[in-house]
Write a protein that holds these residues in place. Structure first.
Motif, PDB file in Angstrom:
ATOM      1  N   ARG A   8     -53.188   1.411  40.990  1.00 26.39           N
ATOM      2  CA  ARG A   8     -53.879   0.855  39.837  1.00 26.39           C
ATOM      3  C   ARG A   8     -53.235   1.385  38.563  1.00 26.39           C
ATOM      4  N   LEU A   9     -53.458   0.669  37.479  1.00 26.03           N
ATOM      5  CA  LEU A   9     -52.916   1.079  36.189  1.00 26.03           C
ATOM      6  C   LEU A   9     -53.946   1.903  35.434  1.00 26.03           C
ATOM      7  N   VAL A  10     -53.518   3.046  34.937  1.00 21.88           N
ATOM      8  CA  VAL A  10     -54.366   3.897  34.104  1.00 21.88           C
ATOM      9  C   VAL A  10     -53.636   4.176  32.802  1.00 21.88           C
ATOM     10  N   THR A  11     -54.386   4.529  31.791  1.00 25.55           N
ATOM     11  CA  THR A  11     -53.791   4.745  30.477  1.00 25.55           C
ATOM     12  C   THR A  11     -52.827   5.933  30.496  1.00 25.55           C
ATOM     13  N   SER A  12     -51.791   5.794  29.692  1.00 26.64           N
ATOM     14  CA  SER A  12     -50.795   6.846  29.552  1.00 26.64           C
ATOM     15  C   SER A  12     -50.683   7.231  28.078  1.00 26.64           C
ATOM     16  N   LYS A  13     -50.312   8.461  27.837  1.00 36.11           N
ATOM     17  CA  LYS A  13     -50.143   8.921  26.459  1.00 36.11           C
ATOM     18  C   LYS A  13     -48.747   8.622  25.909  1.00 36.11           C
ATOM     19  N   LYS A  14     -47.904   7.984  26.711  1.00 40.80           N
ATOM     20  CA  LYS A  14     -46.555   7.680  26.246  1.00 40.80           C
ATOM     21  C   LYS A  14     -46.576   6.515  25.246  1.00 40.80           C
ATOM     22  N   ALA A  15     -45.452   6.344  24.565  1.00 41.18           N
ATOM     23  CA  ALA A  15     -45.384   5.389  23.462  1.00 41.18           C
ATOM     24  C   ALA A  15     -45.307   3.953  23.951  1.00 41.18           C
ATOM     25  N   ALA A  16     -45.888   3.055  23.151  1.00 43.36           N
ATOM     26  CA  ALA A  16     -45.794   1.604  23.377  1.00 43.36           C
ATOM     27  C   ALA A  16     -45.796   0.937  22.006  1.00 43.36           C
ATOM     28  N   THR A  17     -44.636   0.401  21.583  1.00 47.72           N
ATOM     29  CA  THR A  17     -44.526  -0.199  20.256  1.00 47.72           C
ATOM     30  C   THR A  17     -43.883  -1.578  20.349  1.00 47.72           C
ATOM     31  N   ILE A  18     -44.215  -2.418  19.388  1.00 47.37           N
ATOM     32  CA  ILE A  18     -43.618  -3.747  19.288  1.00 47.37           C
ATOM     33  C   ILE A  18     -43.429  -4.069  17.803  1.00 47.37           C
ATOM     34  N   VAL A  19     -42.348  -4.780  17.498  1.00 49.60           N
ATOM     35  CA  VAL A  19     -42.016  -5.017  16.097  1.00 49.60           C
ATOM     36  C   VAL A  19     -42.915  -6.087  15.482  1.00 49.60           C
ATOM     37  N   ARG A  20     -43.131  -5.985  14.187  1.00 49.79           N
ATOM     38  CA  ARG A  20     -43.845  -6.980  13.392  1.00 49.79           C
ATOM     39  C   ARG A  20     -43.235  -6.943  11.996  1.00 49.79           C
ATOM     40  N   ALA A  21     -43.507  -7.945  11.194  1.00 53.03           N
ATOM     41  CA  ALA A  21     -42.894  -8.022   9.862  1.00 53.03           C
ATOM     42  C   ALA A  21     -43.912  -8.485   8.842  1.00 53.03           C
ATOM     43  N   GLU A  22     -43.810  -7.898   7.668  1.00 53.78           N
ATOM     44  CA  GLU A  22     -44.599  -8.354   6.520  1.00 53.78           C
ATOM     45  C   GLU A  22     -43.731  -9.131   5.531  1.00 53.78           C
ATOM     46  N   ASN A  23     -42.437  -8.808   5.521  1.00 62.36           N
ATOM     47  CA  ASN A  23     -41.527  -9.428   4.554  1.00 62.36           C
ATOM     48  C   ASN A  23     -40.262  -9.909   5.258  1.00 62.36           C
ATOM     49  N   TYR A  24     -39.614 -10.899   4.618  1.00 63.61           N
ATOM     50  CA  TYR A  24     -38.276 -11.289   5.043  1.00 63.61           C
ATOM     51  C   TYR A  24     -37.393 -11.304   3.814  1.00 63.61           C
TER      52      TYR A  24
END
Length: 482
Positions: free
Chosen positions: A101-117
């Motif tokens: 089963r999947l349990v929460t981990s304290k490792k990083a999880a990031t994804i890009v987003r943008a406010e400006n171009y």
């Protein structure tokens, strides 16, 4: 804490102990039942004596007893239990399993987003009037990706291979395409149809393997969209002699604000657009940046961003580049002698099987580039990383079978004790001495005529009696006292 092998060993150990205990007890109870069988009000066949003895020794004898003694008797429960014990171990081994089963981990999880171009060169300086090279690469990738999988290239970091991101907003590029084949006009005469065209748009002379694409606004289907990136239409024919085999598409690419949810499963990312908002008042006629202020009631502002922006220089450069990119023509000689297109992009959209999907893939690729640029004005969005954990799961349904066997064994034990008491029978169980001492045709004699009834009395008496198995003159075998 016990590991898998230790748990399995423990289960196996207790299974063996339980099985031995039940088998031994049931064997003795069946042996005792034979005395209860002959203690009833009516006599029974002497053959039944051997059936009981065989049933006390194993499942084959128990099966024979079940088929031979059809009367309602407590022994049938014991014989049934003996047969059921064959599946005792397999069912008990299925009680405990070890799924993941999947349990929460304290490792990083990031994804890009943008406010400006803001288009920048490799040194990070704003470009005055041209599209930056990374965006050009993204545009070509979106057009030439025949698998239409630009979404898998969104930049993210998931250290465990399984991550999730809830709703987050980002500046993006969206597309909308409509089929405008019904707008095609044909030029025909007595010799047939020779030309096809779109009103105020592309025209093709002759048929067979041709495309003409230009920046036009033909239908009213896209009238409500301010095409802040580009709007264009394409007229395409495939057949050499059939004017009906012509079709046309009109598409708009525009900046917008998307709300996303995303997940990574076993290293593969999937992204879903939950909601899209656009600002139709943002036009290139203004000598200013394109500003997008989506209301909080319309879009999920998880990232706490109230305004998004496309710089005026980047917007005008993008519009000019895309207008040039999607203007062109070309064709393929249907006889197979060659082909000629004004650009590879025009050739690619001519060859595509799903026009709308290819333009959508282009928009996704452009969005990915905007979101991962250094000048996007925002840091990555943090999500939740998950790790795989193996745990112990007890499946109680599989325990029903062993529990039933144990319950029947207890019932049989109590029933045998009760009937032994009720019929005033002695506890002789599997003793052969009881048969020898109390069989009517047996004459075991000794100097002192002491009555023996219990097992201990018979065992003590048997110490002083000597017997021998002999074949007499009439060739009969007998157990003779000496």
């Amino acid at each position: 804490m016990l590991n898998h092998s230790q748990i399995n060993s423990t289960i196996s150990f207790f299974a063996v102990i339980t099985k031995i205990a039940i088998t031994s007890a049931i064997g003795n109870l069946i042996s005792q039942s034979k005395w209860l069988w002959y203690r009833q009000d009516e006599p029974h066949s002497l053959k039944d004596l051997q059936l009981f003895e065989d049933a006390s020794r194993g499942p084959w004898g128990a099966v024979a007893l079940l088929f031979s003694i059809r009367a309602r008797h407590l022994t049938l429960i014991g014989a049934t239990i003996t047969v059921l014990m064959l599946l005792f171990d397999p069912f008990l081994q299925q009680v405990v399993i070890y799924p993941d089963r999947l349990v929460t981990s304290k490792k990083a999880a990031t994804i890009v987003r943008a406010e400006n171009y803001i288009a920048r060169n490799e040194e990070g300086l704003p470009l005055p009037s041209v599209v930056d090279m990374s965006m050009k690469a993204a545009i070509y990738h979106g057009i030439f990706d025949v698998r239409d999988q630009a979404d898998v290239n969104v930049e993210h970091y998931c250290s465990t291979g399984n991550c999730t991101w809830g709703g987050f907003s980002s500046l993006a590029v969206s597309s909308k395409c409509v089929n405008i084949t019904s707008y095609i006009e044909k030029s025909c005469n007595a010799g047939g149809c020779h030309d096809v065209s779109l009103p105020g748009g592309p025209t093709l002379t002759g048929f067979g393997g041709q495309i003409n694409s230009s920046v036009t606004n033909i239908s009213s289907s896209l009238a409500d969209i301010e095409a802040s990136v580009v709007q264009f239409s394409s007229l395409i024919t495939k057949s050499k002699n059939d004017s009906d085999d012509a079709f046309a598409w009109e598409c708009a690419l525009f900046y917008c604000i998307n709300t996303y949810s995303a997940s990574v499963t076993d290293g593969t990312i999937q992204q879903k657009i939950e909601q899209t908002w656009r600002n139709n008042s943002a036009t290139h006629s203004q000598d200013s940046d394109l500003i997008y202020n989506p209301p909080s009631s319309v879009i999920n502002m998880t990232a706490n961003t109230s305004a998004f922006k496309v710089s005026s220089l980047a917007a005008r450069a993008m519009n000019s580049f895309m207008a040039s990119t999607f203007t062109g023509s070309g064709g393929i000689d249907v006889s197979g002698s060659g082909s000629a297109f004004t650009s590879d992009v025009i050739h690619a959209i001519y060859d595509t099987r799903d026009y709308s999907k290819r333009i959508e893939n282009l928009a996704i690729s452009m969005t990915n580039n905007i979101r991962q640029q250094n000048g996007s004005g925002s840091g990555p969005f943090n999500g939740q990383a998950w790790k795989t954990e193996t745990y112990v799961k007890v499946r109680w349904a599989w325990f029903a079978y062993p529990a039933t066997v144990i319950a029947l064994s207890l019932l049989y034990l109590v029933g045998t004790i009760t009937e032994t008491t009720y019929r005033d029978a002695l506890t002789w169980k599997s003793s052969n001495l009881a048969m020898l001492f109390h069989g009517q045709s047996l004459k075991l004699e000794h100097a002192d005529r002491v009555l023996v009834s219990t097992l201990s009395e018979m065992s003590e008496k048997a110490k002083d009696i000597k017997v021998e198995l002999v074949q007499e003159l009439d060739e009969e075998w007998k157990l003779v006292q000496r």
